[in-house]
Design a protein around this motif. Sequence first.
Motif, PDB file in Angstrom:
ATOM      1  N   ASP A  15       0.919  -1.156  -0.002  1.00 46.48           N
ATOM      2  CA  ASP A  15       0.007   0.040   0.171  1.00 46.48           C
ATOM      3  C   ASP A  15       0.987   1.253  -0.010  1.00 46.48           C
ATOM      4  O   ASP A  15       2.088   1.126  -0.108  1.00 46.48           O
ATOM      5  CB  ASP A  15      -0.831   0.012   1.350  1.00 46.48           C
ATOM      6  CG  ASP A  15      -0.263   0.029   2.643  1.00 46.48           C
ATOM      7  OD1 ASP A  15       1.127   0.301   2.576  1.00 46.48           O
ATOM      8  OD2 ASP A  15      -1.042   0.033   3.438  1.00 46.48           O
ATOM      9  N   TRP A  16       0.341   2.357   0.039  1.00 43.09           N
ATOM     10  CA  TRP A  16       0.942   3.551   0.145  1.00 43.09           C
ATOM     11  C   TRP A  16       2.105   3.913   1.396  1.00 43.09           C
ATOM     12  O   TRP A  16       2.793   4.631   1.123  1.00 43.09           O
ATOM     13  CB  TRP A  16       0.015   4.988  -0.070  1.00 43.09           C
ATOM     14  CG  TRP A  16      -0.569   5.070   1.284  1.00 43.09           C
ATOM     15  CD1 TRP A  16      -1.696   4.348   1.675  1.00 43.09           C
ATOM     16  CD2 TRP A  16      -0.553   6.136   2.034  1.00 43.09           C
ATOM     17  NE1 TRP A  16      -2.226   4.866   2.894  1.00 43.09           N
ATOM     18  CE2 TRP A  16      -1.423   6.187   3.220  1.00 43.09           C
ATOM     19  CE3 TRP A  16       0.267   7.314   2.163  1.00 43.09           C
ATOM     20  CZ2 TRP A  16      -1.693   7.078   4.035  1.00 43.09           C
ATOM     21  CZ3 TRP A  16       0.208   8.402   3.098  1.00 43.09           C
ATOM     22  CH2 TRP A  16      -0.851   7.984   4.194  1.00 43.09           C
ATOM     23  N   HIS A  26      -7.517  -3.292  -0.784  1.00 42.51           N
ATOM     24  CA  HIS A  26      -6.493  -2.539  -1.710  1.00 42.51           C
ATOM     25  C   HIS A  26      -6.828  -3.055  -3.240  1.00 42.51           C
ATOM     26  O   HIS A  26      -7.107  -4.063  -3.442  1.00 42.51           O
ATOM     27  CB  HIS A  26      -5.033  -2.625  -1.402  1.00 42.51           C
ATOM     28  CG  HIS A  26      -4.794  -2.014  -0.253  1.00 42.51           C
ATOM     29  ND1 HIS A  26      -4.539  -2.861   1.009  1.00 42.51           N
ATOM     30  CD2 HIS A  26      -4.635  -0.646   0.371  1.00 42.51           C
ATOM     31  CE1 HIS A  26      -4.065  -2.238   1.799  1.00 42.51           C
ATOM     32  NE2 HIS A  26      -4.264  -0.973   1.621  1.00 42.51           N
ATOM     33  N   ALA A  31     -10.468   1.954  -6.517  1.00 47.28           N
ATOM     34  CA  ALA A  31      -9.147   2.455  -6.517  1.00 47.28           C
ATOM     35  C   ALA A  31      -8.650   2.991  -8.294  1.00 47.28           C
ATOM     36  O   ALA A  31      -8.175   4.161  -8.157  1.00 47.28           O
ATOM     37  CB  ALA A  31      -8.012   1.531  -6.202  1.00 47.28           C
ATOM     38  N   VAL A  35      -7.942   7.160 -10.279  1.00 50.62           N
ATOM     39  CA  VAL A  35      -7.089   7.299 -11.498  1.00 50.62           C
ATOM     40  C   VAL A  35      -7.557   7.870 -12.498  1.00 50.62           C
ATOM     41  O   VAL A  35      -7.117   8.695 -13.208  1.00 50.62           O
ATOM     42  CB  VAL A  35      -6.383   5.969 -11.782  1.00 50.62           C
ATOM     43  CG1 VAL A  35      -5.482   5.997 -12.976  1.00 50.62           C
ATOM     44  CG2 VAL A  35      -5.529   5.453 -10.688  1.00 50.62           C
ATOM     45  N   TYR A  97       3.018   4.844  -8.397  1.00 44.50           N
ATOM     46  CA  TYR A  97       2.432   6.140  -7.377  1.00 44.50           C
ATOM     47  C   TYR A  97       3.218   7.269  -7.020  1.00 44.50           C
ATOM     48  O   TYR A  97       3.012   8.322  -6.962  1.00 44.50           O
ATOM     49  CB  TYR A  97       2.217   5.459  -5.965  1.00 44.50           C
ATOM     50  CG  TYR A  97       1.590   6.173  -4.721  1.00 44.50           C
ATOM     51  CD1 TYR A  97       0.164   6.367  -4.777  1.00 44.50           C
ATOM     52  CD2 TYR A  97       2.526   6.717  -4.068  1.00 44.50           C
ATOM     53  CE1 TYR A  97      -0.416   7.217  -3.629  1.00 44.50           C
ATOM     54  CE2 TYR A  97       1.966   7.663  -2.907  1.00 44.50           C
ATOM     55  CZ  TYR A  97       0.555   7.934  -2.695  1.00 44.50           C
ATOM     56  OH  TYR A  97       0.151   8.612  -1.872  1.00 44.50           O
ATOM     57  N   HIS A 169      -0.637   2.100 -13.329  1.00 41.91           N
ATOM     58  CA  HIS A 169      -1.089   2.194 -12.047  1.00 41.91           C
ATOM     59  C   HIS A 169      -2.584   1.528 -11.808  1.00 41.91           C
ATOM     60  O   HIS A 169      -3.092   1.138 -10.829  1.00 41.91           O
ATOM     61  CB  HIS A 169      -0.812   3.584 -11.275  1.00 41.91           C
ATOM     62  CG  HIS A 169      -1.349   3.956  -9.812  1.00 41.91           C
ATOM     63  ND1 HIS A 169      -0.602   3.291  -8.994  1.00 41.91           N
ATOM     64  CD2 HIS A 169      -2.479   4.437  -9.397  1.00 41.91           C
ATOM     65  CE1 HIS A 169      -0.974   3.529  -7.646  1.00 41.91           C
ATOM     66  NE2 HIS A 169      -2.114   4.257  -8.065  1.00 41.91           N
ATOM     67  N   GLY A 170      -3.526   2.303 -12.764  1.00 39.62           N
ATOM     68  CA  GLY A 170      -4.890   1.893 -12.706  1.00 39.62           C
ATOM     69  C   GLY A 170      -5.050   0.483 -13.017  1.00 39.62           C
ATOM     70  O   GLY A 170      -5.832  -0.129 -12.476  1.00 39.62           O
ATOM     71  N   GLN A 173      -4.608  -2.282 -10.547  1.00 42.60           N
ATOM     72  CA  GLN A 173      -5.555  -2.365  -9.303  1.00 42.60           C
ATOM     73  C   GLN A 173      -6.490  -3.662  -9.433  1.00 42.60           C
ATOM     74  O   GLN A 173      -7.329  -3.999  -8.615  1.00 42.60           O
ATOM     75  CB  GLN A 173      -6.413  -1.146  -9.420  1.00 42.60           C
ATOM     76  CG  GLN A 173      -5.470   0.119  -9.325  1.00 42.60           C
ATOM     77  CD  GLN A 173      -4.500   0.076  -7.913  1.00 42.60           C
ATOM     78  OE1 GLN A 173      -4.958  -0.124  -6.811  1.00 42.60           O
ATOM     79  NE2 GLN A 173      -3.316   0.704  -8.249  1.00 42.60           N
ATOM     80  N   SER A 238      -5.290   7.139  -1.955  1.00 42.06           N
ATOM     81  CA  SER A 238      -4.018   6.555  -1.578  1.00 42.06           C
ATOM     82  C   SER A 238      -4.442   5.284  -0.777  1.00 42.06           C
ATOM     83  O   SER A 238      -3.641   4.307  -0.674  1.00 42.06           O
ATOM     84  CB  SER A 238      -3.294   7.473  -0.502  1.00 42.06           C
ATOM     85  OG  SER A 238      -2.482   8.228  -1.432  1.00 42.06           O
ATOM     86  N   TYR A 241      -5.195   2.415  -3.081  1.00 42.58           N
ATOM     87  CA  TYR A 241      -4.200   1.693  -4.202  1.00 42.58           C
ATOM     88  C   TYR A 241      -3.580   0.414  -3.647  1.00 42.58           C
ATOM     89  O   TYR A 241      -3.155   0.367  -2.534  1.00 42.58           O
ATOM     90  CB  TYR A 241      -3.319   2.846  -4.537  1.00 42.58           C
ATOM     91  CG  TYR A 241      -3.979   4.113  -5.187  1.00 42.58           C
ATOM     92  CD1 TYR A 241      -4.918   3.970  -5.925  1.00 42.58           C
ATOM     93  CD2 TYR A 241      -3.208   5.223  -4.845  1.00 42.58           C
ATOM     94  CE1 TYR A 241      -5.425   5.150  -6.542  1.00 42.58           C
ATOM     95  CE2 TYR A 241      -3.928   6.547  -5.296  1.00 42.58           C
ATOM     96  CZ  TYR A 241      -4.965   6.284  -6.155  1.00 42.58           C
ATOM     97  OH  TYR A 241      -5.558   7.657  -6.457  1.00 42.58           O
ATOM     98  N   ASN A 243       0.246  -0.940  -4.882  1.00 41.14           N
ATOM     99  CA  ASN A 243       1.451  -0.582  -5.731  1.00 41.14           C
ATOM    100  C   ASN A 243       2.145  -1.796  -5.799  1.00 41.14           C
ATOM    101  O   ASN A 243       2.786  -2.202  -4.967  1.00 41.14           O
ATOM    102  CB  ASN A 243       2.121   0.413  -5.155  1.00 41.14           C
ATOM    103  CG  ASN A 243       0.970   1.797  -4.702  1.00 41.14           C
ATOM    104  OD1 ASN A 243       0.308   2.277  -5.576  1.00 41.14           O
ATOM    105  ND2 ASN A 243       1.135   2.113  -3.281  1.00 41.14           N
TER     106      ASN A 243
END
Length: 579
Positions: A15-16, A26, A31, A35, A97, A169-170, A173, A238, A241, A243
């Motif tokens: 996670d962030w 997450h 999420a 984005v 991120y 990033h999207g 998820q 955040s 997400y 990551n």
Amino acid sequence: MDEVQQINTWEGYVDWRNKPAIRGRHGGMLAAFFVLVVEILENLAYLANASNLVLYLSKFMHFSPSSSANIVTNFMGTAFFLALLGGFLADAFFTTYHIYVISAAIEFMGLLILTVQAQIPSLKPPTCVLADMNSSCQEVSGGEAVMLFAGLYLVALGVGGIKGSLPPHGAEQFDETTPQGRKQRAAFFNYYVFCLSCGALIAVTFVVWIEDNKGWQWGFGISTATILLSIPLFFLGSPFYRNKIPNRSPITTTFKVLIAAIYKAYKCRNSSNTVMGMHSSSSSYTAETSEEERSNNTKQTVPSQIPTEDLRFLNTALNNNPAHPTLQCTVKEVEEVKIVLKILPTLMSTIMLNCCLAQLSTFSVQQAATMNTKLGSLKVPPASLPIFPVIFIISLAPLYNHVIIPLARKATKTEMGITHLQRIGAGLVLSVVAMAVAAMVETKRKKVAINAGLVNSTEPLPITFLWIALQYLFLGSADLFTLAGMMEFFFTEAPLSMRSLATSLSWASLAMGYYFSSVLVSIVNDVTSAYRHTPWLFGSNLNHYHLERFYWLMCILSCLNFLNYLFWANRYKYRSTGP
């Protein structure tokens, strides 16, 4: 309790706060929603200026039409090419991120510089009115030019980082181990292009109108505020997400395998016992299966111990006696490099399409600037013409996702319905049609100028700018099919360790298309000037250009490009059965 928590975590994701990402908490559509919203703002900030920049450079910085067009294509090409840097850094060292946040801050600084320059008259060349077509205005130079290009290329660096990090990033998820997750990921890429268009719609209408009627300082100011607003909105997502943990440099791996294969081939060629060396290397393959691959059981068909027969020359990189210990390669690394090499022909086949798309920001805008842009009492800014493909994309994207794809799935009885390569191919066909239409529209525009006796005038021609909308419509449709198809194709087919970089290839194709547009203009001018007194695309008056010939040339090149694409697409075998 720890064992239960470990089962519920996403292996290879954090996670962030750099803690293990948890299933159900997450990732997922929520999420990805953040984005998509951020992409609307980001593309608004970028395209608000890029779509109208050619007029800003010609009217306020006093570049010629062809020079302005080349500056814009070089700027946009650099922005998209730098997406490779963003994708590389996200795969190798940082998360997507962090790359987004850093890149948005850089773009903000670049836009701030451009806003200050547009606001202060002393930072621009003196105002000039071209009453006499034979006169010329003072082109921007010195410190003013340095400030202009510093601002532009800081924006390009920021945009590149965002384009290279936000789409992967999207896409990260979603759980690709399930059909539902793969379908959601496909929908994400479709709606990513939809959100690009939503940002573009606001940019080419509201912001462009502000630039033309209230001043460029306001247009740059809106873009600056918009990209600044996107950062806290991105932070709001955040807690949701997940990551992907950076693994290793995919570029380093690629070069290592290629160098090892080339060295082995050279050594074998100059060795008397070549066959023996090949057999010994075949029996000593090194197997390596990472935790990341085991945790992402996505039905991918990359062998873990025996190399495939595709691109067999790379198999020579597998041996127990490399030239240097750092050149020791595993089967997994060799197979990953094979995948990258096999998707490159698709990348190269889309460059010509993006060269055609470059015309939307250059000559097409200048064409519209010579025409009657009034709709009743409303005067439409020439740079607002992209509203036609934008509205079409906004309308078509949901239709494609909720109607066309479900019907295609029922008809083909496959999870995808329409394959990535089929979608890209449709876009290439549309680009051929678009350039043929563009050539015919320019022929009509020139004919009207001649008949009205306005060839040497800057007066608006008695022809509506809606003719230009036809080429915009076809190119916009091509963009929807090809861009979303490319991003999903590269992300899905790429090895897990280089997905951000692979997704960035979509933007690299755009970059090379814009660069090729600049090169093509220069080549056409050089060749035609050798046989004629005046090049096709030269001078300060667009009515003196032979733009229709240039567009027919691009139509022919697009046809040849499509035939090349068909050759490679028919030979390609998908490496996965799921997505």
